[in-house]
Design an enzyme around this catalytic site. Sequence first.
Site, mmCIF file in Angstrom:
data_model
loop_
_atom_site.group_PDB
_atom_site.id
_atom_site.type_symbol
_atom_site.label_atom_id
_atom_site.label_comp_id
_atom_site.label_asym_id
_atom_site.label_seq_id
_atom_site.Cartn_x
_atom_site.Cartn_y
_atom_site.Cartn_z
ATOM 1 N N CYS A 1 -16.060 1.062 -0.149
ATOM 2 C CA CYS A 1 -15.367 0.957 0.838
ATOM 3 C C CYS A 1 -14.713 0.804 2.300
ATOM 4 O O CYS A 1 -14.420 -1.246 2.918
ATOM 5 C CB CYS A 1 -14.083 0.887 -0.252
ATOM 6 S SG CYS A 1 -13.877 2.701 0.049
ATOM 7 N N HIS B 1 -7.105 0.906 -6.458
ATOM 8 C CA HIS B 1 -7.455 -0.194 -5.125
ATOM 9 C C HIS B 1 -8.597 -1.115 -6.425
ATOM 10 O O HIS B 1 -9.389 -1.253 -5.355
ATOM 11 C CB HIS B 1 -8.517 0.759 -4.271
ATOM 12 C CG HIS B 1 -8.836 -0.595 -2.766
ATOM 13 N ND1 HIS B 1 -7.598 -1.259 -2.446
ATOM 14 C CD2 HIS B 1 -9.062 0.138 -1.641
ATOM 15 C CE1 HIS B 1 -7.221 -1.076 -0.882
ATOM 16 N NE2 HIS B 1 -8.199 -0.906 -0.377
ATOM 17 N N ARG C 1 0.770 -1.453 0.136
ATOM 18 C CA ARG C 1 0.120 -0.023 -0.099
ATOM 19 C C ARG C 1 0.444 1.557 -0.315
ATOM 20 O O ARG C 1 1.561 1.103 1.115
ATOM 21 C CB ARG C 1 -1.287 -0.465 1.347
ATOM 22 C CG ARG C 1 -1.444 0.908 1.201
ATOM 23 C CD ARG C 1 -2.511 1.305 2.386
ATOM 24 N NE ARG C 1 -3.829 0.433 2.261
ATOM 25 C CZ ARG C 1 -5.396 0.607 2.197
ATOM 26 N NH1 ARG C 1 -5.605 1.020 3.400
ATOM 27 N NH2 ARG C 1 -6.331 -0.250 1.974
ATOM 28 N N ASP D 1 -17.884 6.516 -0.786
ATOM 29 C CA ASP D 1 -16.351 5.996 0.119
ATOM 30 C C ASP D 1 -16.109 7.639 0.159
ATOM 31 O O ASP D 1 -16.759 8.643 0.186
ATOM 32 C CB ASP D 1 -15.128 6.093 -1.345
ATOM 33 C CG ASP D 1 -14.073 6.273 -1.020
ATOM 34 O OD1 ASP D 1 -13.068 6.303 0.120
ATOM 35 O OD2 ASP D 1 -12.916 6.402 -2.033
ATOM 36 N N GLN E 1 -9.910 -4.388 -3.478
ATOM 37 C CA GLN E 1 -11.484 -3.487 -3.652
ATOM 38 C C GLN E 1 -12.536 -4.126 -4.236
ATOM 39 O O GLN E 1 -13.419 -4.424 -3.778
ATOM 40 C CB GLN E 1 -10.910 -1.923 -2.658
ATOM 41 C CG GLN E 1 -12.582 -1.772 -2.020
ATOM 42 C CD GLN E 1 -12.810 -2.104 -1.055
ATOM 43 O OE1 GLN E 1 -12.079 -2.033 -0.011
ATOM 44 N NE2 GLN E 1 -14.303 -2.542 -0.393
ATOM 45 N N ARG F 1 -12.798 -9.155 1.222
ATOM 46 C CA ARG F 1 -11.831 -9.018 1.261
ATOM 47 C C ARG F 1 -11.120 -10.496 0.877
ATOM 48 O O ARG F 1 -9.768 -10.379 0.242
ATOM 49 C CB ARG F 1 -11.186 -7.409 1.994
ATOM 50 C CG ARG F 1 -11.818 -6.553 1.739
ATOM 51 C CD ARG F 1 -11.881 -5.537 0.534
ATOM 52 N NE ARG F 1 -10.201 -6.064 -0.405
ATOM 53 C CZ ARG F 1 -9.431 -4.655 0.288
ATOM 54 N NH1 ARG F 1 -10.625 -3.703 0.959
ATOM 55 N NH2 ARG F 1 -8.233 -4.097 0.387
HETATM 56 N N1 CP Z 1 -11.264 -0.840 2.202
HETATM 57 C C1 CP Z 1 -10.125 -0.456 2.919
HETATM 58 O O1 CP Z 1 -9.181 -0.272 2.358
HETATM 59 O O2 CP Z 1 -9.615 -0.656 4.636
HETATM 60 P P1 CP Z 1 -8.563 -0.209 5.022
HETATM 61 O O3 CP Z 1 -7.687 1.131 4.435
HETATM 62 O O4 CP Z 1 -8.789 -0.034 6.269
HETATM 63 O O5 CP Z 1 -7.185 -1.263 4.161
HETATM 64 N N1 NVA Z 2 -10.591 6.108 -1.115
HETATM 65 C C1 NVA Z 2 -10.609 6.124 0.152
HETATM 66 C C2 NVA Z 2 -10.024 4.487 0.036
HETATM 67 C C3 NVA Z 2 -10.090 3.228 1.368
HETATM 68 C C4 NVA Z 2 -9.787 2.190 1.115
HETATM 69 C C5 NVA Z 2 -8.646 6.440 0.641
HETATM 70 O O1 NVA Z 2 -7.742 6.286 -0.719
HETATM 71 O O2 NVA Z 2 -8.807 6.460 1.274
#
Ligand code: CP
Ligand code: NVA
Length: 316
Positions: A256, A124, A97, A216, A127, A284
């Site tokens: 998400c 993502h 990430r 989101d 997701q 997930r």
């Molecule tokens: N939806 C998601 O990716 O959650 P986290 O940021 O908690 O991993």
């Molecule tokens: N768009 C959000 C998604 C989190 C899973 C972010 O990037 O923070």
Amino acid sequence: MKDFLSILDFATEEIWEIFELADRLKYDASKPLAGKTVAMIFQKPSLRTRVSFEAGVVQLGGHPVCLSQESIGLGKRESVADVARVLSRYNDLIVARVFEHDDLIEMARHASVPVINALSDLSHPCQVLADAYTMRQRGKLFEGAKVVFVGDGNNVANSWLELAARLPIHFVLASPKGYAPNAELLRIATSSGVGKVEIVHNPQAAVWDADVVYGDVWTSMGQEAESETRKRDFASYQINADLMRYAKPDAIFMHCLPARRGEEVTDEVIDSPQSVVFDQAENRLHVQKAIMAKLVEQHYAPAFSPTPKAKNRKKR
Ligand code: CP
Ligand code: NVA
């Protein structure tokens, strides 16, 4: 294909295979990651992604090694390329990430093991693949299914564009002006001839007749300085009971997570019977296990063959 950085890395048929493999791995005792280790890099906070990958690796017989940005200093203490080279000497997969998607591309270029995108500023894919699996579970993944994403044209919305280039959904992004999705992914999705894509600015018109309404956060990780501006810009894009009335009566609500309750979505919607947000979170785990098993099968060869042969697969 070595890596999973984008849904575009899978062909349509491979996406259906992933879903079938995810179904199977819920009950299958095989351990495709036995004796393998998975390096997991997190430059940003995470609950679902971190825990679902970590649990998934263990359930597949492997061992996860979690690395925070503080501990490894990706791109600061050491170059992304050198981190990728070193981790490839100890591990069989890398899950990352990152803030900058280009760092994932750089990592994949220099890693000799598969790299999985666990969220970047661009996309993502884990997701949205799990979300499509959730739609399938709910009988909502059919040709022309109308998915309306109400909010920022950011990473999650971009992965919906990737999905629309692979599955024949009708994807609508309802975002304020100035919050458009990635132009190249929009071009790929609209020219794919697979899904239908629309960008609109009126949330009520967008949600009309939707099968899925998706939310989101308005302010993603890393954008905290823009939070007040975004609250103003997105004020008329809240997903509340009034907006849900424009969707089909049996529409589902998806998010998400994490959610900012009272901002992009109200409690009455996220806690309603239409909401499937915790199924999404659970899925997930199942879908990422399938992604890891598939990448391991492809990359390390055929001691374990998780992908059912086409002729044996049940009719969808
Ligand atoms: N939806 C998601 O990716 O959650 P986290 O940021 O908690 O991993
Ligand atoms: N768009 C959000 C998604 C989190 C899973 C972010 O990037 O923070």
